[in-house]
Structures are given as structure tokens and as C-alpha cells.
Design a protein around this motif. Structure first.
Motif, PDB file in Angstrom:
ATOM      1  N   ILE A 111       0.671  -1.178   0.072  1.00 56.09           N
ATOM      2  CA  ILE A 111      -0.054  -0.170  -0.056  1.00 56.09           C
ATOM      3  C   ILE A 111       0.844   1.245   0.062  1.00 56.09           C
ATOM      4  CG2 ILE A 111      -1.672   1.391   1.368  1.00 56.09           C
ATOM      5  CD1 ILE A 111      -2.902  -1.302   2.372  1.00 56.09           C
ATOM      6  N   LEU A 112       2.004   1.384   0.961  1.00 54.26           N
ATOM      7  CA  LEU A 112       2.986   2.402   0.950  1.00 54.26           C
ATOM      8  C   LEU A 112       3.275   2.533  -0.452  1.00 54.26           C
ATOM      9  CD1 LEU A 112       4.434   2.047   4.344  1.00 54.26           C
ATOM     10  CD2 LEU A 112       2.696   3.549   3.621  1.00 54.26           C
ATOM     11  N   GLN A 113       3.832   1.337  -1.082  1.00 55.48           N
ATOM     12  CA  GLN A 113       4.613   1.653  -2.201  1.00 55.48           C
ATOM     13  C   GLN A 113       3.477   2.138  -3.585  1.00 55.48           C
ATOM     14  OE1 GLN A 113       5.975  -2.337  -3.309  1.00 55.48           O
ATOM     15  NE2 GLN A 113       7.741  -1.910  -2.073  1.00 55.48           N
ATOM     16  N   GLY A 114       2.133   1.578  -3.491  1.00 49.96           N
ATOM     17  CA  GLY A 114       1.285   2.055  -4.316  1.00 49.96           C
ATOM     18  C   GLY A 114       0.873   3.469  -4.026  1.00 49.96           C
ATOM     19  N   SER A 115       0.875   3.902  -2.693  1.00 52.91           N
ATOM     20  CA  SER A 115       0.593   5.268  -2.249  1.00 52.91           C
ATOM     21  C   SER A 115       1.732   6.514  -2.865  1.00 52.91           C
ATOM     22  CB  SER A 115       0.331   5.356  -0.688  1.00 52.91           C
ATOM     23  OG  SER A 115       0.334   6.912  -0.433  1.00 52.91           O
ATOM     24  N   HIS A 116       2.952   5.706  -2.730  1.00 52.75           N
ATOM     25  CA  HIS A 116       4.089   6.682  -3.294  1.00 52.75           C
ATOM     26  C   HIS A 116       3.983   6.782  -4.720  1.00 52.75           C
ATOM     27  CE1 HIS A 116       7.835   8.302  -3.543  1.00 52.75           C
ATOM     28  NE2 HIS A 116       8.468   7.389  -4.473  1.00 52.75           N
ATOM     29  N   ARG A 136       2.103   9.905  -9.236  1.00 48.33           N
ATOM     30  CA  ARG A 136       1.000  10.262 -10.382  1.00 48.33           C
ATOM     31  C   ARG A 136       0.496  11.431 -10.042  1.00 48.33           C
ATOM     32  NH1 ARG A 136       0.722   4.458 -10.246  1.00 48.33           N
ATOM     33  NH2 ARG A 136      -1.170   4.441  -9.044  1.00 48.33           N
ATOM     34  N   LEU A 137      -0.110  11.549  -8.880  1.00 49.55           N
ATOM     35  CA  LEU A 137      -0.958  12.846  -8.416  1.00 49.55           C
ATOM     36  C   LEU A 137      -0.124  13.975  -8.577  1.00 49.55           C
ATOM     37  CD1 LEU A 137      -3.377  13.661  -7.393  1.00 49.55           C
ATOM     38  CD2 LEU A 137      -2.495  13.686  -5.137  1.00 49.55           C
ATOM     39  N   GLU A 138       1.239  13.890  -8.350  1.00 49.22           N
ATOM     40  CA  GLU A 138       2.245  15.101  -8.620  1.00 49.22           C
ATOM     41  C   GLU A 138       2.143  15.410 -10.124  1.00 49.22           C
ATOM     42  OE1 GLU A 138       4.443  18.326  -7.637  1.00 49.22           O
ATOM     43  OE2 GLU A 138       3.224  17.056  -6.538  1.00 49.22           O
ATOM     44  N   ALA A 139       2.353  14.236 -10.881  1.00 48.78           N
ATOM     45  CA  ALA A 139       2.604  14.443 -12.207  1.00 48.78           C
ATOM     46  C   ALA A 139       1.186  14.991 -12.990  1.00 48.78           C
ATOM     47  CB  ALA A 139       3.000  13.050 -12.884  1.00 48.78           C
ATOM     48  N   SER A 140       0.157  14.690 -12.333  1.00 44.18           N
ATOM     49  CA  SER A 140      -1.286  15.068 -12.799  1.00 44.18           C
ATOM     50  C   SER A 140      -1.343  16.343 -12.249  1.00 44.18           C
ATOM     51  CB  SER A 140      -2.437  14.033 -12.242  1.00 44.18           C
ATOM     52  OG  SER A 140      -1.922  12.719 -12.564  1.00 44.18           O
ATOM     53  N   ARG A 141      -1.013  16.918 -11.305  1.00 42.33           N
ATOM     54  CA  ARG A 141      -0.969  18.215 -10.676  1.00 42.33           C
ATOM     55  C   ARG A 141      -0.201  19.059 -11.861  1.00 42.33           C
ATOM     56  NH1 ARG A 141       1.441  21.661  -7.861  1.00 42.33           N
ATOM     57  NH2 ARG A 141       3.465  20.461  -7.494  1.00 42.33           N
ATOM     58  N   LYS A 142       0.738  18.666 -12.204  1.00 39.13           N
ATOM     59  CA  LYS A 142       1.864  19.317 -13.046  1.00 39.13           C
ATOM     60  C   LYS A 142       1.125  19.604 -14.205  1.00 39.13           C
ATOM     61  CE  LYS A 142       6.084  18.374 -10.627  1.00 39.13           C
ATOM     62  NZ  LYS A 142       7.534  17.902 -10.928  1.00 39.13           N
TER      63      LYS A 142
END
Length: 387
Positions: A102-107, A112-118
């Protein structure tokens, strides 16, 4: 016991000695008996000790058995605890692995969220630029459309020059006539003051009429403001007819207007709507150039929230399949050099800008009917009509 039997055998033997020997034998026997008695007591003690020991051993065996049973229970409980511990350890290990996953997936999700935000920031930037560009182009299109509308009005004014000149010629001739009469009366001295004032009043009426025509032309010719206001649809149609009346009369075209007893009010730009009706009148005029019967019928009806206006002519009609194309820019069914193809396109744009619709119904040889639907003002919708 064997010793006692041996001693008894010896006593019974005759002729072995005298009384002394018998006493010795008896003493020996007693001694043997004591020894045996001691041995018996000792054996009895030993037996009792052995029994006691056996009892202790038995108790010890029982205690050992109980201890063994307890140990078995303890071992069974230990085994159960060990198995539970093993299962718990396995679950904890699985939970640890799941948590790591889960931690790996969360990371990864965070990445991905950071990339999506950018990407979203870039998209928003592009969207703002695109929106600004669209607004700029929309403004350019609106400006060009206003220029096109203005060009259409100027072209309409050019076509109206002859009729307007004739309309201005009548009041000018009348002015000349009345002024000439007033001069004659003054020179001859045959008239009175009231007659001269009456002639001058007639002159002022004709001047006022010419001023109204010129003012209407100037109002219609200038660029229309973008503001909308409540206006009387009947008044706009009358103004359009006032500019076209002389041209229609010269071409012997009969015009009938029947908008009903109500006074429909719409929110719009009076100059733009006047141009719509003038374009329709001009098209009807040109469509009836070779018709044996020349008639334009303008009718209207008020609904719950809209007003419908129909412009019908007795011209040659629109060829089948062209009903949708006639509103396209630069499309015309007139001969080359007799039409720009912008009149109905401008009309369509103005009607759409006013929140209305325009359509056409036609059959070859049976004329064409243009149907305009415009929304009423809120007061009209509530059934309240101005006086």
C-alpha cells in the motif's frame, strides 16, 4: 525357618548327651529364635518400609502421572499458542507486506498525482491561453459581424436612395409651393395675417416631415449600440416600412400588416431588428419582380412567452433543397451582380443574437414565408401589455 527345622531335628536325636547338652541346645535355639524374631521384625520393618516406599512410589507415580497430564495439557496449550502465534505472525507478516504494498502504491499514486497536478497546471495554463485567444477571436468575430451588419445597412441605404429622394422631394415641393404662396400674398398685399401664418404652418409641417425622414436615415445608418431594451415590435416594423414604402409603391407592391390587437414587446436592438425586417422586405420585393400578383403579407401572433411574425410574399418561391442554404453567407439565388448573399445571413445572425429563430417555408410558384420567433419581455409573459 530352615535353621529351626535343623535344631528340632537335633533335639529329637536320642543319646547325644546329658542335661548340659540339652541346655546348650535350648539356649542355642532361643538365640536362633531371637535372631529369627529380630529378622522377622526387621523383615517386617523392611516390608513396612517397602510398603511405605511403594506407597510413596505410588503417590510419586500418581503425581508424576498428574504432572505428565499437566505437562501434556501445557504442551497442548503451548502447541495451540504456538500455532496461534504462528498464524498471527503470518497475518502480521501478510499485513506488513500489504502495508508495504500500500505504501508503495501510495507513493506511486503520489508520484502520479504530482505528475497529474503538473499536467493540470499546464492544461490550466493552456486553457487560460486558449480562453483568452477564443475571447479575442470572439471579439474580433463580433467586431467583424458588426462591420458586416453596418455594411449591409449601408448597402440597404444605397438601394433606398431613389425612394428616399422621392420622399424628400414631396415635402420640398410642398415647402416651395407654400413659401411661394406666402410671398405672393405678401407682394400683392391681398392676404391677411392669418392666411400667411397658415401657409407658414404648412411649411413647418413639411420641414418636420423631411426632418423625420433624414433623422430616421441617420439613425438607421449609424452603427447600432450593443445594448438591448424593451421595444415595440409593431413600431419597428412600421419604421422599416416607412423607409421601404416608396420603393414598394413604385413597384406596385401591396403590403398588408396584421399583428393582431395586442402590442407585443420584445427586448432587443431596434436598429438591428429594423434591418432584419428591411432585409426581408427587400428579398420579397426582388422575388416578386416578375410576378403577376405582387403582395406582401405581414402577420403576427402572441403566444405564452414568444411572438411569431410571418413575412409572406407571392414571388417565385425558393427552389427545393435550398431552404437551409439561403441563410449561409454569400449564398444567393439572384442573378450575378444583383445580390451579395449577405442579407439573410445577417438577418439570421441578428435573430439568433436576440434569442430567436428564423425559418422559411416555400413551394415553387407559391411564394415564400419567413417565420421569425422572438421571446417576449417578462411583462409580456405575465400577460401585461403596455398601452
Amino acid at each position: 525357618m530352615m535353621a529351626m527345622q535343623d535344631s528340632a531335628i537335633e533335639v529329637r536325636r536320642p543319646g547325644l548327651g546329658g542335661p548340659g547338652a540339652a541346655a546348650t541346645t535350648e539356649s542355642r535355639l532361643r538365640a536362633e529364635v531371637e535372631i529369627l524374631d529380630r529378622r522377622l521384625r526387621k523383615g517386617d520393618q523392611q516390608r513396612r518400609a517397602i510398603l511405605h516406599i511403594m506407597g510413596d512410589l505410588n503417590q510419586s507415580n500418581k503425581r508424576l502421572t498428574n504432572h505428565r497430564k499437566a505437562m501434556l495439557h501445557i504442551l497442548a496449550d503451548y502447541e495451540q499458542d504456538r500455532r496461534r502465534m504462528a498464524r498471527q505472525t503470518e497475518r502480521l507478516d501478510n499485513s506488513r507486506r500489504a502495508l508495504l504494498h500500500i505504501l508503495q502504491g501510495s507513493h506511486k499514486d503520489n508520484l502520479r498525482l504530482e505528475a497529474s497536478r503538473k499536467a493540470m497546471i499546464h492544461i490550466m495554463g493552456d486553457l487560460r491561453e486558449t480562453t483568452a485567444e477564443m475571447q479575442r477571436r470572439e471579439q474580433e468575430l463580433r467586431d467583424k459581424q458588426e462591420q458586416l451588419v453596418q455594411a449591409g445597412k449601408l448597402a440597404t441605404l444605397g438601394e433606398l436612395t431613389t425612394g428616399v429622394a422621392h420622399e424628400l422631394n414631396n415635402p420640398l415641393n410642398n415647402i416651395g409651393l407654400f413659401v411661394g404662396n406666402a410671398i405672393d400674398v405678401l407682394e400683392l398685399g391681398a392676404g391677411n395675417r392669418e392666411q400667411i401664418v397658415g401657409e407658414l404652418r404648412h411649411v413647418m409641417q413639411q420641414v418636420h416631415k423631411a426632418t423625420e425622414i433624414i433623422s430616421h436615415l441617420r439613425t438607421f445608418g449609424r452603427a447600432a449600440p450593443v445594448s438591448h431594451e424593451p421595444i415595440s415590435l409593431r413600431r419597428v416594423i412600421d419604421q422599416a416600412l416607412s423607409l421601404m414604402r416608396e420603393q414598394l409603391r413604385l413597384r406596385e407592391i401591396e403590403v398588408t400588416v396584421d399583428l393582431g390587437p395586442e402590442e407585443p414587446m420584445v427586448v432587443g436592438n431596434p436598429i438591428q431588428l429594423e434591418q432584419v425586417f428591411m432585409n426581408l422586405l427587400t428579398n420579397a420585393r426582388d422575388a416578386m419582380a416578375n410576378s403577376p400578383r405582387k403582395e406582401i403579407r405581414i402577420s403576427g401572433s402572441v403566444g405564452a412567452a414568444v411572438v411569431d411574425v410571418a413575412f409572406a410574399d407571392t414571388g417565385h418561391g425558393i427552389p427545393p433543397g435550398l431552404e437551409r442554404r439561403i441563410f449561409d453567407p454569400f449564398f444567393t439565388t439572384k442573378e450575378v451582380g444583383k445580390g451579395t448573399g449577405l442579407g439573410l445571413s445577417i438577418t439570421y445572425g441578428i435573430v439568433k443574437e436576440h434569442g430567436g429563430t428564423i425559418s422559411v417555408v416555400s413551394r415553387p410558384g407559391g411564394g415564400a414565408t419567413f417565420l421569425i420567433r422572438l421571446p417576449l419581455t417578462p411583462a409580456e409573459t405575465e400577460g401585461s401589455y403596455p398601452p
